[in-house]
Motif scaffolding. Sequence first.
Motif, mmCIF file in Angstrom:
data_model
loop_
_atom_site.group_PDB
_atom_site.id
_atom_site.type_symbol
_atom_site.label_atom_id
_atom_site.label_comp_id
_atom_site.label_asym_id
_atom_site.label_seq_id
_atom_site.Cartn_x
_atom_site.Cartn_y
_atom_site.Cartn_z
ATOM 1 N N ASP A 161 -0.374 6.107 -12.914
ATOM 2 C CA ASP A 161 0.460 4.655 -12.697
ATOM 3 C C ASP A 161 -0.508 3.856 -11.718
ATOM 4 O O ASP A 161 -0.707 2.628 -11.965
ATOM 5 C CB ASP A 161 1.468 4.887 -12.282
ATOM 6 C CG ASP A 161 2.692 5.307 -13.478
ATOM 7 O OD1 ASP A 161 2.231 5.312 -14.375
ATOM 8 O OD2 ASP A 161 4.022 5.681 -12.980
ATOM 9 N N ARG A 162 -1.034 4.525 -10.777
ATOM 10 C CA ARG A 162 -1.638 3.668 -9.613
ATOM 11 C C ARG A 162 -2.949 3.006 -10.241
ATOM 12 O O ARG A 162 -3.283 2.073 -10.003
ATOM 13 C CB ARG A 162 -1.944 4.519 -8.351
ATOM 14 C CG ARG A 162 -2.429 3.831 -7.214
ATOM 15 C CD ARG A 162 -2.047 4.445 -5.864
ATOM 16 N NE ARG A 162 -3.098 5.524 -6.019
ATOM 17 C CZ ARG A 162 -2.728 6.950 -5.857
ATOM 18 N NH1 ARG A 162 -1.196 7.169 -5.629
ATOM 19 N NH2 ARG A 162 -3.444 7.951 -5.793
ATOM 20 N N SER A 163 -3.691 3.595 -11.053
ATOM 21 C CA SER A 163 -4.917 3.461 -11.798
ATOM 22 C C SER A 163 -4.715 1.986 -12.755
ATOM 23 O O SER A 163 -5.581 1.156 -12.678
ATOM 24 C CB SER A 163 -5.495 4.254 -12.564
ATOM 25 O OG SER A 163 -4.817 4.742 -13.634
ATOM 26 N N LEU A 218 2.243 1.863 -3.555
ATOM 27 C CA LEU A 218 1.379 2.401 -4.512
ATOM 28 C C LEU A 218 0.964 4.060 -4.151
ATOM 29 O O LEU A 218 0.676 4.500 -5.144
ATOM 30 C CB LEU A 218 -0.089 1.611 -4.440
ATOM 31 C CG LEU A 218 0.049 0.120 -4.490
ATOM 32 C CD1 LEU A 218 -1.479 -0.778 -4.696
ATOM 33 C CD2 LEU A 218 0.605 -0.085 -6.056
ATOM 34 N N GLU A 219 1.129 4.054 -2.957
ATOM 35 C CA GLU A 219 0.900 5.644 -2.545
ATOM 36 C C GLU A 219 1.921 6.428 -3.045
ATOM 37 O O GLU A 219 1.859 7.644 -3.303
ATOM 38 C CB GLU A 219 0.921 5.703 -0.990
ATOM 39 C CG GLU A 219 -0.542 5.347 -0.423
ATOM 40 C CD GLU A 219 -0.384 5.161 1.085
ATOM 41 O OE1 GLU A 219 0.658 5.719 1.664
ATOM 42 O OE2 GLU A 219 -1.584 5.008 1.677
ATOM 43 N N GLU A 226 -1.249 9.077 -9.941
ATOM 44 C CA GLU A 226 -2.322 8.401 -9.900
ATOM 45 C C GLU A 226 -2.446 7.855 -11.012
ATOM 46 O O GLU A 226 -3.177 6.669 -11.166
ATOM 47 C CB GLU A 226 -3.320 9.520 -9.756
ATOM 48 C CG GLU A 226 -4.801 9.338 -9.144
ATOM 49 C CD GLU A 226 -5.827 10.415 -9.143
ATOM 50 O OE1 GLU A 226 -5.249 11.417 -8.700
ATOM 51 O OE2 GLU A 226 -7.090 10.229 -9.583
ATOM 52 N N ALA A 230 7.945 0.705 -5.649
ATOM 53 C CA ALA A 230 7.239 1.866 -6.312
ATOM 54 C C ALA A 230 8.239 2.104 -7.369
ATOM 55 O O ALA A 230 7.613 2.420 -8.551
ATOM 56 C CB ALA A 230 7.097 2.851 -5.318
ATOM 57 N N VAL A 278 -2.518 -0.500 -11.884
ATOM 58 C CA VAL A 278 -1.986 -1.496 -11.078
ATOM 59 C C VAL A 278 -3.395 -2.234 -10.278
ATOM 60 O O VAL A 278 -4.000 -1.448 -9.654
ATOM 61 C CB VAL A 278 -1.106 -1.116 -9.816
ATOM 62 C CG1 VAL A 278 -0.718 -2.264 -8.846
ATOM 63 C CG2 VAL A 278 0.038 -0.344 -10.509
ATOM 64 N N ASP A 293 -9.483 -1.711 -6.852
ATOM 65 C CA ASP A 293 -8.101 -1.875 -7.073
ATOM 66 C C ASP A 293 -7.602 -3.424 -6.778
ATOM 67 O O ASP A 293 -6.593 -3.578 -6.830
ATOM 68 C CB ASP A 293 -7.168 -0.945 -6.333
ATOM 69 C CG ASP A 293 -7.334 0.311 -6.981
ATOM 70 O OD1 ASP A 293 -8.059 0.644 -7.979
ATOM 71 O OD2 ASP A 293 -7.023 1.169 -6.157
ATOM 72 N N PHE A 301 -6.615 -1.760 0.388
ATOM 73 C CA PHE A 301 -6.751 -1.290 -0.769
ATOM 74 C C PHE A 301 -8.269 -0.886 -1.421
ATOM 75 O O PHE A 301 -9.359 -1.551 -0.612
ATOM 76 C CB PHE A 301 -6.419 -2.285 -1.878
ATOM 77 C CG PHE A 301 -4.926 -3.080 -1.626
ATOM 78 C CD1 PHE A 301 -3.823 -2.256 -2.044
ATOM 79 C CD2 PHE A 301 -4.872 -4.076 -1.411
ATOM 80 C CE1 PHE A 301 -2.583 -2.506 -1.543
ATOM 81 C CE2 PHE A 301 -3.610 -4.719 -0.956
ATOM 82 C CZ PHE A 301 -2.517 -3.995 -1.155
ATOM 83 N N ARG A 357 0.747 -1.272 -0.112
ATOM 84 C CA ARG A 357 0.128 0.150 0.085
ATOM 85 C C ARG A 357 0.822 1.370 -0.099
ATOM 86 O O ARG A 357 0.579 2.163 -0.840
ATOM 87 C CB ARG A 357 -0.886 0.065 1.095
ATOM 88 C CG ARG A 357 -1.735 1.228 1.366
ATOM 89 C CD ARG A 357 -2.627 1.191 2.399
ATOM 90 N NE ARG A 357 -2.229 1.266 3.688
ATOM 91 C CZ ARG A 357 -2.682 0.818 4.753
ATOM 92 N NH1 ARG A 357 -4.217 0.541 4.797
ATOM 93 N NH2 ARG A 357 -2.365 0.566 6.094
ATOM 94 N N LEU A 415 3.105 6.081 -6.051
ATOM 95 C CA LEU A 415 3.150 6.213 -7.375
ATOM 96 C C LEU A 415 2.070 7.281 -7.686
ATOM 97 O O LEU A 415 1.291 7.754 -7.002
ATOM 98 C CB LEU A 415 2.279 4.922 -8.013
ATOM 99 C CG LEU A 415 2.977 3.698 -7.981
ATOM 100 C CD1 LEU A 415 2.406 2.657 -8.688
ATOM 101 C CD2 LEU A 415 4.629 3.613 -8.550
#
Lengths: 232, 221
Positions: free
Chosen positions: A118-120, A111-112, A116, A216, A122, A151, A147, A108, A114
Amino acid sequence: MWRPSFERCRRPVFRSPILALLATITAVSVGLVASGCESGNGSGEPNELNGMTRTPPNEVGRLRLPQVNPESDNRAGALAGRSGGVMLVYFGFTSCPDVCPTTLADLRLALEELDEEDRSRVRVAMITVDPERDSAEVLNEYLGHFFPARDFSSLRTTDRERLRATEKVFGASHRIGPPDSEGDYDVSHTAQLYAVDDEGTVVVEWPFATEPSAMASDLAQLLGQAPEDDET
Amino acid sequence: MKTASATSAESAVPETQADGSSRRGRRMFRGGIALTVAVIAAGALAACGSGSSSDEVSVSDPWIRVTPGTQDMTAAYMDLESPVDDKLVGASVASNIAETVELHETTDSHSGDTSGSMDDMEMGDQKGPGKGNMADSDDMSDMEMGSDSMSEMDGQMKMMGMKQVPSIALPAGEEVKLEPGGYHIMIMGLKDPIEAGDEYQITLEFENAGEIAVQAIARDN
């Protein structure tokens, strides 16, 4: 050559000497020595990944497992990233007090880090190795702690052979210990996180205790390289 | 008095007062023997009369893991350092928090087993992806019991498990970390979920230093 290797001299930073030692043992056991680091993967390709890669990589895209998220009606879900994305696959169980929540909490954090966009791209998929105790509901609640619901994929099969076969393709495994007097049992399991691209190729594996920033950084690089990504 | 040595975690946690006075007397005799033995071994008899305050164990950054869902168990972590050789021999929480507290260690069933792995890995050349050293899936059923069957699957197959330990040694002056992936205090039979930000008192029992109560803050990592 079937030789997983760290593709970079800078390895994940481990939290403790014990973990570092374990990592070293693992690294040595897969045939990696310090000198091998300098030659990288030998292909001459630039590669900055922190995690482990295999040559050739594992291909898991044909695998399907029942997805037990509330809206997914047990539909079989592919173990691959969406187009231009990455799926992070973890074999674990929710009664795991130490290793699993550590990994997911670290993920988590990764992912934070990254952006937005990129995160979307994953998606996190946890495959329970303890379907007896991990009902769909339990698994969903567990992943929901770490999460956003959109996601993650909760993957669960009670077909042991199917689970074993899936693990085998990843090189994962687990072992259910004997029950105690109250029926509780321990579960040992491999604790890697596998990053699978949109073609079903395992592009990197992170051993337990890989630092969030290392994950990350790998993710940012992988997503930047995705063929569908027109931005880079 | 109980200040942290270097801690890796992000937030410092308020330290709590040692609360070993009542049990201390009971522990003294045992502790005294341990101290005496240690001192004799070191050949420094003069240290025998050293005050008890100097063998206080310092506890830093105690935290307890938030329960991610409906789990009725969790783990607590902290850094410990004792000026004299000591042992963490147990821990407890109030009975309205949880039923059982044990000392555990997360283990890697492969530590020390590095032989043969390269051969196993090379076997993977024979077939396509994912065939690796897992060539015989039927072997997997053997893994239900006995960790030895894992020995033929090394490298990527680092199996992590957990075992109860009777005590955790605290060599004099050495920081010992209870941390994810290593030693931890396993708390089972939780009455309620562990909520982020809440504090939970954990009473640590040391062979030499007696009991010390700490406030562990609940967080995810």
